[in-house]
Motif scaffolding. Structure first.
Motif, short mmCIF file in Angstrom:
data_model
loop_
_atom_site.label_atom_id
_atom_site.label_comp_id
_atom_site.label_asym_id
_atom_site.label_seq_id
_atom_site.Cartn_x
_atom_site.Cartn_y
_atom_site.Cartn_z
N LEU A 104 0.82 -1.21 0.00
CA LEU A 104 0.00 0.00 0.00
C LEU A 104 0.86 1.26 0.00
O LEU A 104 0.65 2.18 -0.81
N LEU A 105 1.85 1.29 0.87
CA LEU A 105 2.72 2.47 0.95
C LEU A 105 3.59 2.62 -0.29
O LEU A 105 3.79 3.73 -0.78
N LEU A 106 4.12 1.51 -0.80
CA LEU A 106 4.97 1.58 -1.98
C LEU A 106 4.20 2.09 -3.19
O LEU A 106 4.66 2.97 -3.92
N CYS A 107 3.01 1.54 -3.40
CA CYS A 107 2.22 1.95 -4.57
C CYS A 107 1.82 3.42 -4.47
O CYS A 107 1.95 4.17 -5.44
N SER A 108 1.36 3.83 -3.30
CA SER A 108 0.93 5.22 -3.15
C SER A 108 2.10 6.19 -3.30
O SER A 108 1.97 7.23 -3.95
N SER A 109 3.23 5.87 -2.70
CA SER A 109 4.38 6.78 -2.77
C SER A 109 4.93 6.88 -4.19
O SER A 109 5.34 7.96 -4.63
N MET A 110 4.94 5.76 -4.93
CA MET A 110 5.42 5.82 -6.30
C MET A 110 4.46 6.61 -7.19
O MET A 110 4.90 7.38 -8.06
N ARG A 111 3.16 6.45 -6.98
CA ARG A 111 2.20 7.24 -7.75
C ARG A 111 2.32 8.72 -7.42
O ARG A 111 2.15 9.58 -8.27
N TRP A 112 2.61 9.01 -6.15
CA TRP A 112 2.83 10.40 -5.73
C TRP A 112 4.06 10.98 -6.42
O TRP A 112 4.10 12.17 -6.76
N ALA A 113 5.05 10.12 -6.68
CA ALA A 113 6.28 10.57 -7.34
C ALA A 113 6.14 10.68 -8.85
O ALA A 113 7.08 11.10 -9.53
N LEU A 159 2.76 4.10 8.30
CA LEU A 159 1.53 4.55 7.65
C LEU A 159 1.12 5.92 8.19
O LEU A 159 0.76 6.82 7.42
N ALA A 160 1.18 6.08 9.51
CA ALA A 160 0.83 7.38 10.11
C ALA A 160 1.83 8.46 9.71
O ALA A 160 1.44 9.60 9.42
N ALA A 169 -0.88 19.60 7.33
CA ALA A 169 -1.90 20.28 8.12
C ALA A 169 -2.71 19.33 9.00
O ALA A 169 -3.57 19.78 9.78
N TRP A 170 -2.46 18.05 8.89
CA TRP A 170 -3.15 17.06 9.70
C TRP A 170 -2.75 17.25 11.16
O TRP A 170 -1.66 16.88 11.58
N THR A 171 -3.63 17.80 11.95
CA THR A 171 -3.28 18.19 13.32
C THR A 171 -3.05 16.99 14.24
O THR A 171 -2.38 17.12 15.26
N ASN A 172 -3.61 15.84 13.90
CA ASN A 172 -3.44 14.65 14.74
C ASN A 172 -2.26 13.79 14.32
O ASN A 172 -2.11 12.68 14.82
N GLY A 173 -1.45 14.30 13.40
CA GLY A 173 -0.35 13.48 12.88
C GLY A 173 0.62 13.02 13.95
O GLY A 173 0.94 11.83 14.05
N LEU A 174 1.09 13.94 14.77
CA LEU A 174 2.05 13.59 15.81
C LEU A 174 1.42 12.66 16.84
O LEU A 174 2.07 11.72 17.32
#
Length: 283
Positions: A104-113, A159-160, A169-174
């Motif tokens: 999931l992370l690999l596919c999303s990050s490569m598409r983002w790139a 993932l987080a 801007a995701w305030t709950n990230g940390l």
């Protein structure tokens, strides 16, 4: 890969249909492989200890692995087979879910790139399969061990972090990063090696959060180093007088017991030669 306005983003953003397809395919193949090759009963090394702890909600050797013990105990309550096989299968389930998150992370990050959807799916699935059938992961995914759950905890943590990196801007990230970090620490202390990753996100994308990031790092360090420092100081104080009392002695040698926390043992506590075990050749 187009960006969705903040107010219109679904709960599963930034992951889209191509990412979920790659993740599902990777999870399915790995789950079938691990379920087919899972160890059917008690094995070697720590297998018996971990199986006993899982079935009886006990405490294995330090650090105790509470998250794994609770998870495996709940899993072995399912009416699937004998307890040993169920606990071993729990490792396979955790590993397969971790593999799905890798894809999931690999596919999303490569598409983002900028990689095309189809190529990103193929590459993500292929790399996930390489990890699935690697000796390091496959050997731990079919036995009663804590490392499969560690893989899943690490991937939830990443993932987080990835979600926060995509949307600063995701305030709950940390908060979510700290939650999954603490969850991983309750399973295996190697999680501490990844504690700096949220701070890197803050440096790159949210420098206004650096104060909170330093507080987070301080809390992470406090969970590991002060207990060791206390044990060291107490052991050094009066040559272990804090740990050892005259009432608690070994009846065979007249010596006080040796605790787990002792980092150094005074020479006077070494057993005499007559009490030391001797090795005899097995002929």
């Amino acid at each position: 890969m187009s960006e969705i306005p903040l107010e219109k983003r679904p709960w599963h953003w930034p992951f889209e249909k191509p990412d979920w397809i790659a993740a599902l395919a990777a999870w399915l193949v790995s789950q079938i492989a691990y379920a087919w090759s899972v160890q059917p009963n008690v094995g070697l090394l720590d297998s018996g200890e971990f199986l006993t702890a899982a079935v009886h909600m006990g405490v294995p050797h330090p650090t105790g692995y509470p998250l794994w013990t609770i998870g495996s105990w709940l899993f072995q309550l399912l009416p699937l087979g004998n307890n040993a096989w169920e606990v071993n299968l729990f490792s396979g389930v955790c590993s397969a879910l971790g593999i799905g998150l890798v894809a999931l992370l690999l596919c999303s990050s490569m598409r983002w790139a900028g990689v095309s959807d189809r190529l990103a799916q193929i590459l993500a699935w292929g790399w996930s399969m390489a990890l699935t059938f690697s000796v390091s992961l496959w050997s731990q995914a079919v036995i009663a061990e804590v490392y499969a759950l560690h893989v899943l905890a690490v991937m939830l943590y990443l993932l987080a972090i990835y979600r926060w990196l995509r949307d600063p801007a995701w305030t709950n990230g940390l908060a979510w990063c700290a939650f999954f970090f603490a969850l991983g620490m309750s399973n295996h202390h190697l999680m501490i090696s990844l504690s700096v990753l949220p701070v890197l996100v803050m440096i790159l994308r949210r420098r206004d959060f650096l104060a909170e990031g330093l507080l987070y790092l301080a809390g992470s360090a406090a969970s590991v180093f002060p207990p060791k420092a206390i044990c060291f100081l107490c052991t050094k104080a009066k040559k272990g007088a804090i740990f050892f009392t005259p009432a608690a002695t070994n009846k065979a040698t007249g010596e006080p017991p040796r605790p787990w926390a002792a980092t150094s043992i005074p020479a006077t506590l070494n057993p005499p030669p007559a009490c030391r075990p001797t090795l005899k050749p097995c002929i």
